[in-house]
Design an enzyme around this catalytic site. Structure first.
Site, PDB file in Angstrom:
ATOM      1  N   LYS A 240       0.823  -1.210   0.000  1.00  0.00           N
ATOM      2  CA  LYS A 240       0.000   0.000   0.000  1.00  0.00           C
ATOM      3  C   LYS A 240       0.855   1.257   0.000  1.00  0.00           C
ATOM      4  O   LYS A 240       0.479   2.282  -0.531  1.00  0.00           O
ATOM      5  CB  LYS A 240      -0.891   0.021   1.235  1.00  0.00           C
ATOM      6  CG  LYS A 240      -2.130  -0.795   1.063  1.00  0.00           C
ATOM      7  CD  LYS A 240      -3.033  -0.605   2.264  1.00  0.00           C
ATOM      8  CE  LYS A 240      -3.851  -1.862   2.478  1.00  0.00           C
ATOM      9  NZ  LYS A 240      -4.450  -1.929   3.783  1.00  0.00           N
ATOM     10  N   ARG A 241       2.005   1.142   0.620  1.00  0.00           N
ATOM     11  CA  ARG A 241       2.878   2.310   0.714  1.00  0.00           C
ATOM     12  C   ARG A 241       3.414   2.762  -0.643  1.00  0.00           C
ATOM     13  O   ARG A 241       3.862   3.881  -0.798  1.00  0.00           O
ATOM     14  CB  ARG A 241       4.046   2.024   1.669  1.00  0.00           C
ATOM     15  CG  ARG A 241       3.797   2.567   3.061  1.00  0.00           C
ATOM     16  CD  ARG A 241       4.831   2.047   4.024  1.00  0.00           C
ATOM     17  NE  ARG A 241       4.566   0.655   4.348  1.00  0.00           N
ATOM     18  CZ  ARG A 241       5.465  -0.316   4.308  1.00  0.00           C
ATOM     19  NH1 ARG A 241       6.685  -0.064   3.933  1.00  0.00           N
ATOM     20  NH2 ARG A 241       5.146  -1.542   4.637  1.00  0.00           N
TER      21      ARG A 241
END
Ligand code: GLU
Length: 462
Positions: A240-241
């Protein structure tokens, strides 16, 4: 007939990796005139939600990926799974295991202490005594405990697993009767007629177990393709980062379905050095045998490049429709052709296109200080006044060329360079330097709004 599937667990939104395997499965089915079916793997009641299922379906709708037939929900298929559990029990291919939780934990701890692989020890495999009281049994399948399990994979080639290393008599139904993941996947794939399974290679280690189930039930094996993961620029699994991984976030950011699908098809698959693929071409050319054996690298610049390609090549009427999603109503704007032609080359995303459009359509209420300093030296105000006066006399100012002629006549009458009028006019109209050609801007704004903006800046500077 080729039947492929996408089988998401609705624990959250549809992410980019899932979408890519869905796309590959979709393309392969379509290329073969087959079917692409959807199965929602919603057996984990604690982690699954209807919202997640809805979000996945919404993403598919946005992207125009249509599945064939009805959606299969695993949560509605208990009876089917129970039937097969009973069949395996009756045939002696599965058995009830009464090992208590405590006993299992103890077994695991002993194995760990001896640095052995933790696995079930087969205590109840051939048990015919009296079951212990007070333990609800789980059902375990009799797995081969020695020998080779061969996964014939369309991407990775033959992948050989040794039963000793990875198998034990694994649980196919928990003590409350709930069937387990690898068991139901194999049953569903078979019953749904799926003969080509394309999925992420994070599932490769499940495949031997599923093969055990297929074989115990006498089902023919499908063809497997395990697709390597998508990595970030540092070579780590995409997380997600690394940006928005929720497919619908790409819509919010202003990516078009065409660009996103084109981007994804090239993550791990190629056809020569071709980069741009229409949906038709993808369907024509895709073949899972051409999937790369190594991980692919996610590259935002590439996605932006593709997106601007698609924006540039989208007809303006359709762009105007798409921009409605970004709170921009241009559909009945009489100058939308000029406007979008002037801007669509400049925008990487639809959102950016909406912002650039608003920068023209919204009357500036403030001006960039530096731009004012640079543009309003010397005669700038009187040049703008001269331009304004000429503009009032223009009866029929519509086209960019009409405005251009007025600029030209001011420039030649005052014997000045174009910059002398261009810069202050640009700041008056847009509040800052930069942006598309002024002729276009004025044609888009129309005579009255152009006059108003000139008057505004002159008032402000006086
Ligand atoms: N439900 C699994 C997942 O979401 C996919 C199972 C499969 O493709 O076999 O990761």
């Amino acid at each position: 007939m080729v039947v492929t599937r996408f089988a998401p667990s609705p624990t959250g939104y549809l992410h980019i990796g899932g979408l890519r395997t869905a796309l590959f499965s979709y393309l392969w089915a379509k290329k073969n005139g087959g079917e692409f079916v959807l199965r929602i793997e919603d057996t984990d009641k604690a982690r699954n939600s209807q919202e997640a299922t809805d979000a996945i379906l919404k993403a598919f709708e946005w992207l125009g990926l249509k599945h064939d037939g009805e959606i299969t929900y695993q949560s509605q298929r208990d009876e089917i799974y129970t039937k097969y559990i009973k069949q395996l029990l009756d045939e002696g291919k599965a058995y009830k295991c009464y090992m208590s939780k405590e006993e299992l934990t103890e077994l695991r701890e002993t194995q760990m202490a001896a640095k052995e692989r933790t696995k079930y020890n087969g205590k109840y495999r051939d048990f015919d005594g009296t079951p212990p009281e007070g333990v609800e049994p789980v059902i375990r399948i009799k797995a081969p405990l020695t020998g080779e399990i061969l996964v014939k994979d369309g991407v990775k080639g033959n992948v050989s697993f040794q039963a000793e290393d990875i198998l034990d008599d694994f649980v196919i139904a928990r003590s409350d009767g709930a069937p387990t993941y690898n068991f139901v996947v194999a049953i569903d794939d078979y019953l749904m007629g799926i003969n080509e399974v394309i999925r992420g290679d994070d599932h490769l280690s499940n495949t031997p177990k599923q093969i055990v189930v297929y074989e115990a039930l006498g089902f023919p094996l499908p063809k497997f393709y395990h697709v390597p993961m998508i990595h970030n620029s540092k070579g780590k699994k995409l997380s997600k980062r690394d940006g928005a991984t929720d497919v619908m976030a790409y819509k919010e950011m202003g990516y078009t379905p065409e660009a996103l699908l084109n981007f994804l098809v090239r993550l791990g698959w190629s056809h020569g050095d071709q980069e741009i693929f229409s949906m038709e071409e993808m369907q024509d050319l895709f073949n899972p045998k051409d999937i790369n054996k190594s991980a692919s690298i996610y590259n935002t610049e590439k996605l932006d490049w593709l997106n601007s390609h698609y924006i540039k090549n989208t007809p303006n009427t359709q762009l105007a429709e798409l921009l409605l999603n970004y709170d921009l109503v241009l559909t009945s704007h009489d100058k939308k052709e000029i406007l979008l032609d002037a801007l669509k080359e400049r925008a990487k995303t639809l959102k950016e296109l909406a912002i650039l459009t608003n920068e023209i359509l919204i009357t500036p209420t403030s001006y960039d200080e530096k731009a004012i300093k640079k543009a309003f030296k010397g005669e700038a105000t009187s040049i703008l006044n001269a331009f304004g006066t000429k503009l009032t006399t223009c009866e029929n100012c519509h086209l960019p060329s009409d405005y251009h002629h007025i600029m030209e006549s001011v420039v030649s009458e005052l014997e000045i360079g174009f910059g002398k009028i261009g810069q202050p006019l640009r700041v008056a109209l847009l509040g800052k330097m930069g942006g598309p050609g002024l002729d276009d801007v004025m044609a888009i704004l129309g005579k009255d709004e152009t006059m108003l903006r000139i008057a505004n800046i002159i008032t402000k500077l006086n």
